[in-house]
Design an enzyme around this catalytic site. Structure first.
Site, PDB file in Angstrom:
ATOM      1  NE  ARG A  27      -1.910  -1.763   3.291  1.00 45.76           N
ATOM      2  CZ  ARG A  27      -2.245  -2.050   4.534  1.00 45.76           C
ATOM      3  NH1 ARG A  27      -3.454  -1.826   4.959  1.00 45.76           N
ATOM      4  NH2 ARG A  27      -1.347  -2.568   5.359  1.00 45.76           N
ATOM      5  NE  ARG A  36      -6.459  -4.179  -1.399  1.00 43.78           N
ATOM      6  CZ  ARG A  36      -7.689  -3.991  -0.918  1.00 43.78           C
ATOM      7  NH1 ARG A  36      -8.707  -3.814  -1.736  1.00 43.78           N
ATOM      8  NH2 ARG A  36      -7.887  -3.997   0.384  1.00 43.78           N
TER       9      ARG A  36
END
Ligand code: CP3
Length: 345
Positions: A27, A36
């Site tokens: 992330r 994602r």
């Protein structure tokens, strides 16, 4: 192929210290979010093209010396029969925690190709797409760490339920851990057969155990996995990472791993005093130290390289996973600096 990573795992001479980052596909990268956003986390793990794409991102963006399969340590547990969800606010959740004889007996050993074929397909795609640029690392959780998620039902503060089972029903605990161990042996064998060129076993929560409990309730299962892999003809290097495991190093050494991962709570030269030349070492900058100004980070990297001079082999890494708040430019500077400072001649 850039095989410095594999050479360092085996303790062979290298022209620079190889480096990769735990959780390098993740992330902190905007490119990860771009993929994602089209999937839930588990859907992405189960979509080989997407999983392969985010696995390769840090190779292109950071220039690391190894790729690590994008997946999660918890996915095989779902196929053992424990329904799993990743909730945005809480992280992983097992909807039916495993705390009874009936629950343990119901768990099954998955067939990796039939039940976890998406992982093996991701590995096969990656071996093609990486075209030999860098080696591919496959992985699993260690039985103790996996058991904590099953028994607690998710992440935990003090591992009360896990320790309660260990201390009050050791037979049930052993039966559960043996089932997880059998599953992990087949899972890692299949990853190596599909093309993984190294295997890392993550024992993220081993450090919550007293040394005698680590000996009695955790490391033996890791040892059994590694022995079974080697007996079955798996020759790829095996890395064992016990987070918060500085006091557990003498026992970790007995696991049979080729490489031991270190978190940042120990100096590598002190680890060398314990392990000698029996294994290579991987680690170990504090992940949050990626926020240091460049000069200070460089000084710290030089210091770690220097500490690792007595090691049989050294793979540079963080002491645990990179966190989402780190600017990618800092991670890139980290990788470049390890290469620049360690390059010979
Ligand atoms: O290292 C890599 O880049 C490969 C991918 C990888 C992930 N998880 C992806 C992931 C690996 C090797 C793991 C291992 C893993 N998973 C561990 C062991 C390593 C460690 O950090 O100690 C553990 C304990 C887990 C369990 C897990 N997965 C938790 C507790 C969480 C939620 C907290 C968190 O960090 O998000 C996850 C989710 C997870 N696994 C994400 C990623 C990229 C974030 C999911 C998202 O995109 O929302």
């Amino acid at each position: 192929m850039n095989d410095t990573f594999l050479k360092a795992c085996r303790g062979e001479a290298v022209d620079h210290t190889p480096v990769w980052l735990m959780r390098q596909a993740g992330r902190y990268l905007p490119e990860y979010h771009a993929v994602r956003k089209n999937y839930t986390f588990l859907e992405m793990c189960k979509t080989p093209e997407a999983a392969a794409e985010v696995t390769i991102q840090p190779i292109d963006i950071l220039g690391v010396d190894a790729a690590i399969l994008f997946s999660d340590i918890l996915v095989p547990l779902e196929k053992m029969g424990a329904p799993l969800e990743f909730q945005e606010a809480r992280g992983p959740v097992f909807l039916e925690p495993i705390r009874s004889r009936a629950a343990v007996d119901k768990l099954v050993i998955p067939d990796p190709e039939a039940d976890l074929g998406y992982v093996m397909d991701t590995i096969r795609i990656l071996r093609k797409e990486l075209t030999g640029r860098v080696p591919l690392i496959g992985f699993s959780g260690a039985p103790f760490t996996l058991a904590t998620y099953l028994i607690e039902g998710g992440s935990s503060k003090n591992y009360f339920q896990t320790k309660k089972m260990m201390y009050t029903d050791p037979q049930l605990y052993a039966d559960l851990l043996n089932k997880i161990t059998d599953c992990t042996i087949e899972y890692l064998k299949a990853q190596a057969a599909a093309g993984a060129q190294a295997l890392q076993i993550f024992d993220s929560w081993a450090g919550v155990l007293a040394p005698r409990d680590f000996a009695e309730f955790a490391i033996g299962y890791v040892k059994r996995i590694i022995a079974a892999l080697k007996e079955s003809g798996v020759t790829v290097p095996i890395i064992y990472f016990a987070n918060n495991g500085a006091t557990l190093l003498p026992q970790s050494l007995e696991s049979g791993a080729d490489v031991l991962g270190l978190d940042w709570r120990i100096n590598i030269n002190d680890a060398v005093k314990v392990v000698g030349s029996r294994v290579s070492l991987q680690g170990n900058m504090d992940p949050i130290a990626l926020l240091l100004p460049e000069e200070k980070m460089e000084e710290r990297i030089a210091n770690i390289l220097n500490q690792a001079k007595g090691a049989r082999g050294h793979i540079f890494n963080l002491g645990h996973g990179i966190v989402p708040e780190i600017p990618p430019a800092k991670a890139k500077f980290f990788v470049e600096t390890v290469h620049r400072l360690s390059r010979k001649g």
